[in-house]
Design an enzyme around this catalytic site. Sequence first.
Site, PDB file in Angstrom:
ATOM      1  N   ARG A  39       0.819  -1.226   0.000  1.00  0.00           N
ATOM      2  CA  ARG A  39       0.000   0.000   0.000  1.00  0.00           C
ATOM      3  C   ARG A  39       0.849   1.272   0.000  1.00  0.00           C
ATOM      4  O   ARG A  39       0.391   2.330   0.435  1.00  0.00           O
ATOM      5  CB  ARG A  39      -0.989   0.024   1.174  1.00  0.00           C
ATOM      6  CG  ARG A  39      -1.974  -1.123   1.158  1.00  0.00           C
ATOM      7  CD  ARG A  39      -3.165  -0.860   2.055  1.00  0.00           C
ATOM      8  NE  ARG A  39      -3.986  -2.057   2.136  1.00  0.00           N
ATOM      9  CZ  ARG A  39      -3.820  -3.008   3.056  1.00  0.00           C
ATOM     10  NH1 ARG A  39      -2.897  -2.871   3.977  1.00  0.00           N
ATOM     11  NH2 ARG A  39      -4.579  -4.069   3.039  1.00  0.00           N
TER      12      ARG A  39
ATOM     13  N   LYS B 250       2.420  11.184 -12.078  1.00  0.00           N
ATOM     14  CA  LYS B 250       1.553  10.223 -12.769  1.00  0.00           C
ATOM     15  C   LYS B 250       2.317   8.936 -13.033  1.00  0.00           C
ATOM     16  O   LYS B 250       3.376   8.955 -13.667  1.00  0.00           O
ATOM     17  CB  LYS B 250       1.087  10.798 -14.104  1.00  0.00           C
ATOM     18  CG  LYS B 250       0.000  11.828 -13.974  1.00  0.00           C
ATOM     19  CD  LYS B 250      -0.537  12.158 -15.366  1.00  0.00           C
ATOM     20  CE  LYS B 250      -1.624  13.194 -15.305  1.00  0.00           C
ATOM     21  NZ  LYS B 250      -2.138  13.488 -16.668  1.00  0.00           N
TER      22      LYS B 250
ATOM     23  N   GLU C 140       8.832  17.919 -26.304  1.00  0.00           N
ATOM     24  CA  GLU C 140       8.173  18.331 -25.049  1.00  0.00           C
ATOM     25  C   GLU C 140       8.811  19.599 -24.486  1.00  0.00           C
ATOM     26  O   GLU C 140       8.133  20.427 -23.872  1.00  0.00           O
ATOM     27  CB  GLU C 140       8.236  17.198 -24.014  1.00  0.00           C
ATOM     28  CG  GLU C 140       7.481  15.931 -24.415  1.00  0.00           C
ATOM     29  CD  GLU C 140       5.961  16.004 -24.195  1.00  0.00           C
ATOM     30  OE1 GLU C 140       5.484  16.836 -23.413  1.00  0.00           O
ATOM     31  OE2 GLU C 140       5.252  15.191 -24.837  1.00  0.00           O
TER      32      GLU C 140
ATOM     33  N   LYS D 238       6.670  22.790 -15.640  1.00  0.00           N
ATOM     34  CA  LYS D 238       5.715  21.735 -15.304  1.00  0.00           C
ATOM     35  C   LYS D 238       5.427  21.752 -13.804  1.00  0.00           C
ATOM     36  O   LYS D 238       4.280  21.585 -13.380  1.00  0.00           O
ATOM     37  CB  LYS D 238       6.237  20.364 -15.758  1.00  0.00           C
ATOM     38  CG  LYS D 238       5.194  19.272 -15.521  1.00  0.00           C
ATOM     39  CD  LYS D 238       5.460  17.993 -16.271  1.00  0.00           C
ATOM     40  CE  LYS D 238       4.329  17.005 -15.995  1.00  0.00           C
ATOM     41  NZ  LYS D 238       4.550  15.703 -16.620  1.00  0.00           N
TER      42      LYS D 238
ATOM     43  N   GLU E 199      -5.060  17.169 -11.771  1.00  0.00           N
ATOM     44  CA  GLU E 199      -5.546  17.445 -13.115  1.00  0.00           C
ATOM     45  C   GLU E 199      -7.020  17.797 -13.173  1.00  0.00           C
ATOM     46  O   GLU E 199      -7.820  17.145 -13.828  1.00  0.00           O
ATOM     47  CB  GLU E 199      -5.274  16.240 -14.042  1.00  0.00           C
ATOM     48  CG  GLU E 199      -5.419  16.610 -15.517  1.00  0.00           C
ATOM     49  CD  GLU E 199      -4.733  15.622 -16.449  1.00  0.00           C
ATOM     50  OE1 GLU E 199      -4.526  14.486 -16.055  1.00  0.00           O
ATOM     51  OE2 GLU E 199      -4.403  16.041 -17.566  1.00  0.00           O
TER      52      GLU E 199
ATOM     53  N   ARG F  46      -3.666  22.034 -15.376  1.00  0.00           N
ATOM     54  CA  ARG F  46      -2.735  20.996 -15.798  1.00  0.00           C
ATOM     55  C   ARG F  46      -2.994  20.548 -17.235  1.00  0.00           C
ATOM     56  O   ARG F  46      -2.093  20.058 -17.918  1.00  0.00           O
ATOM     57  CB  ARG F  46      -2.826  19.804 -14.837  1.00  0.00           C
ATOM     58  CG  ARG F  46      -1.754  18.788 -15.056  1.00  0.00           C
ATOM     59  CD  ARG F  46      -1.581  17.913 -13.823  1.00  0.00           C
ATOM     60  NE  ARG F  46      -0.638  16.837 -14.101  1.00  0.00           N
ATOM     61  CZ  ARG F  46      -0.130  16.040 -13.172  1.00  0.00           C
ATOM     62  NH1 ARG F  46      -0.487  16.182 -11.919  1.00  0.00           N
ATOM     63  NH2 ARG F  46       0.710  15.109 -13.496  1.00  0.00           N
TER      64      ARG F  46
ATOM     65  N   ASN G 278      -1.255  19.493 -22.197  1.00  0.00           N
ATOM     66  CA  ASN G 278      -1.672  18.672 -23.337  1.00  0.00           C
ATOM     67  C   ASN G 278      -1.594  19.431 -24.659  1.00  0.00           C
ATOM     68  O   ASN G 278      -2.114  18.948 -25.668  1.00  0.00           O
ATOM     69  CB  ASN G 278      -3.094  18.153 -23.112  1.00  0.00           C
ATOM     70  CG  ASN G 278      -3.137  17.190 -21.942  1.00  0.00           C
ATOM     71  OD1 ASN G 278      -2.217  16.410 -21.736  1.00  0.00           O
ATOM     72  ND2 ASN G 278      -4.198  17.263 -21.165  1.00  0.00           N
TER      73      ASN G 278
ATOM     74  N   HIS H 119      -1.319  17.542 -27.847  1.00  0.00           N
ATOM     75  CA  HIS H 119      -1.503  16.125 -27.548  1.00  0.00           C
ATOM     76  C   HIS H 119      -2.798  15.537 -28.115  1.00  0.00           C
ATOM     77  O   HIS H 119      -2.843  14.348 -28.400  1.00  0.00           O
ATOM     78  CB  HIS H 119      -1.451  15.887 -26.033  1.00  0.00           C
ATOM     79  CG  HIS H 119      -0.049  15.835 -25.504  1.00  0.00           C
ATOM     80  ND1 HIS H 119       0.833  16.890 -25.635  1.00  0.00           N
ATOM     81  CD2 HIS H 119       0.643  14.852 -24.865  1.00  0.00           C
ATOM     82  CE1 HIS H 119       1.991  16.567 -25.079  1.00  0.00           C
ATOM     83  NE2 HIS H 119       1.906  15.341 -24.613  1.00  0.00           N
TER      84      HIS H 119
ATOM     85  N   HIS I 132      -2.404  12.608 -30.383  1.00  0.00           N
ATOM     86  CA  HIS I 132      -3.010  11.320 -30.030  1.00  0.00           C
ATOM     87  C   HIS I 132      -3.675  10.682 -31.249  1.00  0.00           C
ATOM     88  O   HIS I 132      -3.565   9.475 -31.485  1.00  0.00           O
ATOM     89  CB  HIS I 132      -4.034  11.557 -28.915  1.00  0.00           C
ATOM     90  CG  HIS I 132      -4.806  10.347 -28.533  1.00  0.00           C
ATOM     91  ND1 HIS I 132      -4.311   9.400 -27.665  1.00  0.00           N
ATOM     92  CD2 HIS I 132      -6.032   9.899 -28.906  1.00  0.00           C
ATOM     93  CE1 HIS I 132      -5.204   8.428 -27.520  1.00  0.00           C
ATOM     94  NE2 HIS I 132      -6.257   8.714 -28.258  1.00  0.00           N
TER      95      HIS I 132
ATOM     96  N   HIS J 140       6.030   9.328 -29.481  1.00  0.00           N
ATOM     97  CA  HIS J 140       5.061  10.260 -28.912  1.00  0.00           C
ATOM     98  C   HIS J 140       5.454  11.714 -29.201  1.00  0.00           C
ATOM     99  O   HIS J 140       4.626  12.521 -29.660  1.00  0.00           O
ATOM    100  CB  HIS J 140       4.975  10.015 -27.396  1.00  0.00           C
ATOM    101  CG  HIS J 140       4.074  10.947 -26.668  1.00  0.00           C
ATOM    102  ND1 HIS J 140       2.705  10.946 -26.827  1.00  0.00           N
ATOM    103  CD2 HIS J 140       4.341  11.937 -25.765  1.00  0.00           C
ATOM    104  CE1 HIS J 140       2.168  11.877 -26.061  1.00  0.00           C
ATOM    105  NE2 HIS J 140       3.136  12.493 -25.405  1.00  0.00           N
TER     106      HIS J 140
END
Lengths: 359, 359
Positions: A119, A141, A183, A225, A235, A239, A243, A246, A250, A263
Amino acid sequence: MQTLHVELGERRYPIFIGSHLNPQALLEPYIHGKQVMIVSNATVAPLYLEHYEQAVQALGKKTAVCVLPDGEKYKNIEHLNLIFDALLEAGFNRDCTVLALGGGVIGDMAGFASACFQRGVYFIQVPTTLLSQVDSSVGGKTGINHPLGKNMIGAFQQPQAVLADMSQLNTLPDRELSAGLSEVIKYALLGDQEFLVWLEENMDGLIARNPELLAEAVYKSCAHKARIVANDEKEQGERALLNLGHTFGHAIESYLGYGAWLHGEAVAVGMVMAADLSHRMGWISAEDVERTKKIILRANLPAVCPKIPLDEFLAYMSHDKKVLNGQLRLVLMKKLGQAVITKEFDVELMKQSILANQQ
Amino acid sequence: MQTLHVELGERRYPIFIGSHLNPQALLEPYIHGKQVMIVSNATVAPLYLEHYEQAVQALGKKTAVCVLPDGEKYKNIEHLNLIFDALLEAGFNRDCTVLALGGGVIGDMAGFASACFQRGVYFIQVPTTLLSQVDSSVGGKTGINHPLGKNMIGAFQQPQAVLADMSQLNTLPDRELSAGLSEVIKYALLGDQEFLVWLEENMDGLIARNPELLAEAVYKSCAHKARIVANDEKEQGERALLNLGHTFGHAIESYLGYGAWLHGEAVAVGMVMAADLSHRMGWISAEDVERTKKIILRANLPAVCPKIPLDEFLAYMSHDKKVLNGQLRLVLMKKLGQAVITKEFDVELMKQSILANQQ
C-alpha cells in the site's frame, strides 16, 4: 549542478540536474529503509545499472534488481507483476525504496509498483531519456496500459527525489533526443516566449548534446511543469495546458499505430496544428505559426503528418481522454507562448488545420 | 437507522447502519458521474444485485456489473484485472463510481480497482457480511494477495459512503456470523469495557440475529475503529491496536492453511492467548481471562486451537508483518478493555500462553 524543488507541501521533493552526478551523495537522504529495488530495462541496465547498484550498496543498503524488457508494449499488468514478484522474492517489507532507472515506461511502472506494494513504499526516479527527464520527473503520474486504453490503470505517486544526469543522454538515439525536445518546445509554446527565444538561440547546441544547454533546457521545462502541477496536482484544470499538441498528436499516434511514430514526434505535428488553428482563430499571426514550425524542424522533428482521412482523424481525437463530458476541449495559443484550454473553437477551422498540415 | 461519520477531513464519509435501508435515497448524494460499476461475487449477486442495480438505475445512472467467483483465493491480480476489463469494456471514464457489493474480499478488490482505474475514481461500499461491516467499512485499506503474501499489493482508498444493511445478514452462514462477532468482541477488549458488558448482556440476541442489536454492535465497532483510524490513517502507531489477537491468529491461520479456519475464528483464539499472556504478565486477572474466553465461546467461536508445534507457531508469528525492524510487537491488555502495543513481554511467558491454549 542545479536543484529544482517541486513544491507539493509535505511531499516536496528535489530534482537534481547536471552531468556526472554522484548518486551516492545525492540520494543518501532520500533512500528510506535498508532495502532498495532497482527497476530497469534490458537496454539501460547494461549501461548504468552497476553504477547505481554500487552507489546504493555503498550506502549500506541491500539491493535487488528487476530488469524488464524494453518497450511500451511491456507496460502492462503482467510485467508490473514481475516487479511485485521481485520485491517479495527479495523479502522486501514496507520500509523499502523502489528506484526507477530508465525512461518513461520504467518510471511509470516502477512508480506504480511503489504506490501499490504494501500500500505504498518510497520511490526515487533516475530518468535516462530527455523525454522522461522533462516529463515524468514532475507530476507524479504513474501507471500501466490496458489492451483497451493507454495509462488506464495507475496512481499518483510522488518520488522522494529525481536525479537527471545529462551525461546519460549521450547513449540516447538521435530520434529519442528529438522526441524529448518536442516536449521541451511545448513548455516554451504554452507558457514562456523568452524560453522560445532561448531555444531558437540554442537549438543547434541542444541537438549537439551540449550538457550545459541540455541541463538548462531540462531545468526550465521541469520548472514550468512543476509550477503548473503544484497548482493542479490531480488534473482538474490548469494541468490540461500540458496537453498542448496532444489531442491532435493522439489521433496521429492512434492512426499510425502506437510505436510507428514516437510520442514526441506526433506531439510536434500536433503543436503545429494547434498553432495553425490558433492563427485561423485570429489569435496568433502567420509569422508565429512559422516560428513554431521552424523550431520544430530545427529539432529534427516532423511538422507534417502522413495523409489521414479526416473522419478517422476526428474519431481518434474524440477518443482522447481530454474529452470531458463528451465535449472536445483543445489547448490552443492566445499568443505565442501563452496557451489556453478552450471549447470555443470553430470545428470547420479545426478541420482546415488538420488538412493543411498533412503530406 | 443510525449514521456514523468517519472523520478524515476532506475525505469524511458516512456509514449508514440499519435494516431494509433504501439505497436509492441514501446513496444518491454519493454517486459521482453517470456510470456505476457494481462489483459482486457469485454468492451475493443472486441475492442482492438486482436490488442495487435497480436503485442505481432509478437515479438515472448507467450500470455495469462485474461478478467474480466467491472466495479469498480469487483475491489476486488476475481477478483484479477482470474488474479493469469490465470497466473498459463498458466504456467507463474517470468520472465513474465503483460500488462493492459483498464481503471483505469484494470490498478489498473493488476498492483497489477504484483506486487504480484512471488513477482513482469514486468508491461506495455495501458490505454484506458482519465481518466486512465492522472491519472493511472503516480504514480505507484495499488490496489483493500475492502468492508470497496476503494483502501485499494495494492502496489506501476511502469510500464516499458505506451502507451496512442488517437485513442482509439473514442469509449469512452461522459460522461467518460468529467470525464477524469475533472482531466485534475485539473492539470491546481493546478499548471499551462498557461495550464488553453490553456484549455479555446481548450475545444471545446477536447470535439470534436481532437486527437492532446487530446494528448497535456494528455502530459501536465502527465508531471505535473510526476513532483509531482518524488518529492514525496510515498505520504508523495506534492503529496497530486493531491487531489484538491477530499475531497469534496469523500463526494459527498460516499453520492450518488459509481457508481451514475463518480469520475471525483464528483471531478469537489469538485474543484468548493475548489475554492469557496479559494475565501472566500480571496486568489482568484470571477472572478477566475467563470473561474473555466466555464471551468468545458464547459467540460460538473456538477458544483453543489444534496442537501446533511451538517452533512452527513462533516462526509463523515472526512472519507476521506487524514485526517492525525484526522486533516482535504484540498487542496485549494492560486492563480488560484497554490494549497496548508492546515489545516488553516475556518470551517464555508467551510460549506458555500459546501452549496453554491448544487442544
